[in-house]
Design a protein around this motif. Structure first.
Motif, PDB file in Angstrom:
ATOM      1  N   ILE A   8       0.834  -1.207   0.000  1.00 48.67           N
ATOM      2  CA  ILE A   8       0.000   0.000   0.000  1.00 48.67           C
ATOM      3  C   ILE A   8       0.863   1.249   0.000  1.00 48.67           C
ATOM      4  O   ILE A   8       0.635   2.199  -0.753  1.00 48.67           O
ATOM      5  N   ILE A   9       1.897   1.251   0.850  1.00 47.89           N
ATOM      6  CA  ILE A   9       2.783   2.410   0.958  1.00 47.89           C
ATOM      7  C   ILE A   9       3.527   2.634  -0.355  1.00 47.89           C
ATOM      8  O   ILE A   9       3.672   3.761  -0.826  1.00 47.89           O
ATOM      9  N   SER A  10       3.986   1.552  -0.948  1.00 43.36           N
ATOM     10  CA  SER A  10       4.701   1.652  -2.214  1.00 43.36           C
ATOM     11  C   SER A  10       3.796   2.186  -3.308  1.00 43.36           C
ATOM     12  O   SER A  10       4.181   3.065  -4.084  1.00 43.36           O
ATOM     13  N   VAL A  29       5.110   3.605  10.978  1.00 48.65           N
ATOM     14  CA  VAL A  29       3.816   3.446  10.310  1.00 48.65           C
ATOM     15  C   VAL A  29       2.734   3.133  11.337  1.00 48.65           C
ATOM     16  O   VAL A  29       2.935   2.310  12.241  1.00 48.65           O
ATOM     17  N   THR A  30       1.591   3.802  11.189  1.00 49.31           N
ATOM     18  CA  THR A  30       0.448   3.515  12.054  1.00 49.31           C
ATOM     19  C   THR A  30      -0.762   3.159  11.209  1.00 49.31           C
ATOM     20  O   THR A  30      -0.911   3.627  10.073  1.00 49.31           O
ATOM     21  N   ALA A  51      -0.800   5.935   8.157  1.00 50.98           N
ATOM     22  CA  ALA A  51       0.052   7.121   8.194  1.00 50.98           C
ATOM     23  C   ALA A  51       1.511   6.713   8.315  1.00 50.98           C
ATOM     24  O   ALA A  51       1.836   5.685   8.921  1.00 50.98           O
ATOM     25  N   VAL A  52       2.394   7.525   7.731  1.00 51.29           N
ATOM     26  CA  VAL A  52       3.836   7.352   7.847  1.00 51.29           C
ATOM     27  C   VAL A  52       4.398   8.614   8.494  1.00 51.29           C
ATOM     28  O   VAL A  52       4.164   9.721   8.002  1.00 51.29           O
ATOM     29  N   LEU A  57      -1.261   8.716   4.288  1.00 51.60           N
ATOM     30  CA  LEU A  57      -0.791   8.468   2.928  1.00 51.60           C
ATOM     31  C   LEU A  57      -1.516   9.377   1.943  1.00 51.60           C
ATOM     32  O   LEU A  57      -2.721   9.617   2.082  1.00 51.60           O
ATOM     33  N   PRO A  58      -0.790   9.877   0.953  1.00 52.29           N
ATOM     34  CA  PRO A  58      -1.461  10.693  -0.077  1.00 52.29           C
ATOM     35  C   PRO A  58      -2.360   9.816  -0.934  1.00 52.29           C
ATOM     36  O   PRO A  58      -2.196   8.588  -0.991  1.00 52.29           O
ATOM     37  N   GLU A  59      -3.311  10.456  -1.566  1.00 48.24           N
ATOM     38  CA  GLU A  59      -4.135   9.698  -2.506  1.00 48.24           C
ATOM     39  C   GLU A  59      -3.234   9.144  -3.599  1.00 48.24           C
ATOM     40  O   GLU A  59      -2.241   9.755  -3.987  1.00 48.24           O
TER      41      GLU A  59
END
Length: 242
Positions: A8-10, A29-30, A51-52, A57-59
């Motif tokens: 997801i983060i990537s 990361v939360t 969240a990082v 996280l941005p769209e």
């Protein structure tokens, strides 16, 4: 649908999967306000607040893919604390979250991919998918039959044995340098230069001419172009789990 956090983060363009795993392990990361440290944790981005470093996280960005003919003198990073020119400077439109797929050192030119697709980047760089890279080199020294056999069969470097490489000698330049092509599927730091050094040769010029099925045909030095849909699909076909 639940997916692994690093994926997801990537996909959000924050970092590569490998870097995302490091962020998770470091407690950066939360998920819904709870710190997560296990990289295998899954979440549903549609309902969870991820969240990082405290920032949601941005769209997700639209996916972009560039093929660049990198000149010498540019470094393969997004930014440089020493103010050196980076490959991002060559893009016609500056994309904040576009990253190079692997690296070419400052004195190496040629084909470089840049994208914000972390999933594809991770696959193309993973050794199990054996993505082929071809380089054209001009080397000083004698490429003896023994040296060629070592290059083709694998040789010992400081970080271990290399995999076998395909090597083709085209002849000698007017400057007395050996014109040689080498294809390999590994991506170690300065690997081509170190392989030739290991057989007593010095690389004087190095250019990557092919990455997987992609070539530099029609692309001038310093120029870039977006990949076609067919090219993107072709790259994905290389890294799909079989």
């Amino acid at each position: 649908m639940e997916e692994r956090l690093q994926k997801i983060i990537s996909r959000a363009g924050v970092a590569s999967r490998r870097k995302a795993e490091e962020m998770i392990a470091a407690g950066r990361v939360t998920v819904d306000g709870v710190t997560v440290r296990e990289p295998g944790t899954k979440a549903d981005v549609a309902v969870a607040c991820i969240a990082v470093d405290g920032k949601p996280l941005p769209e997700e960005e639209g996916r972009v893919y560039f093929l660049l003919n990198k000149p010498k003198g540019y470094i393969s990073t997004v930014s440089d604390e020493r103010g050196r020119r980076t490959v991002i400077d060559l893009l016609p439109v500056k994309k904040a979250h576009v990253y190079p797929v692997g690296r070419l050192d400052q004195n190496t030119e040629g084909l470089l991919l840049l994208t914000n697709d972390g999933t594809l980047t991770q696959g193309l760089l993973h050794p199990r998918f054996l993505v082929r890279k071809t380089y054209r080199a001009k080397v000083a020294g004698e490429l003896t039959p023994k040296a060629l056999k070592k290059l083709r069969g694998g040789l010992e470097l400081a970080d271990g044995m290399t995999a076998p490489a395909e090597v083709r000698v085209y002849g000698t330049t007017d400057q007395g340098l050996v014109d040689v092509e080498i294809t390999l599927h590994e991506g170690r730091n300065r690997q081509v230069r170190r392989m030739f050094e290991a057989v007593g040769c010095d690389v004087r010029a190095l250019k990557r001419t092919r990455f997987a099925q992609l070539t530099l045909d029609g692309l001038k030095r310093g120029a870039c172009r977006p990949l076609t849909k067919a090219e993107i699909a072709s790259l994905y076909s290389l890294v799909e789990e079989r």
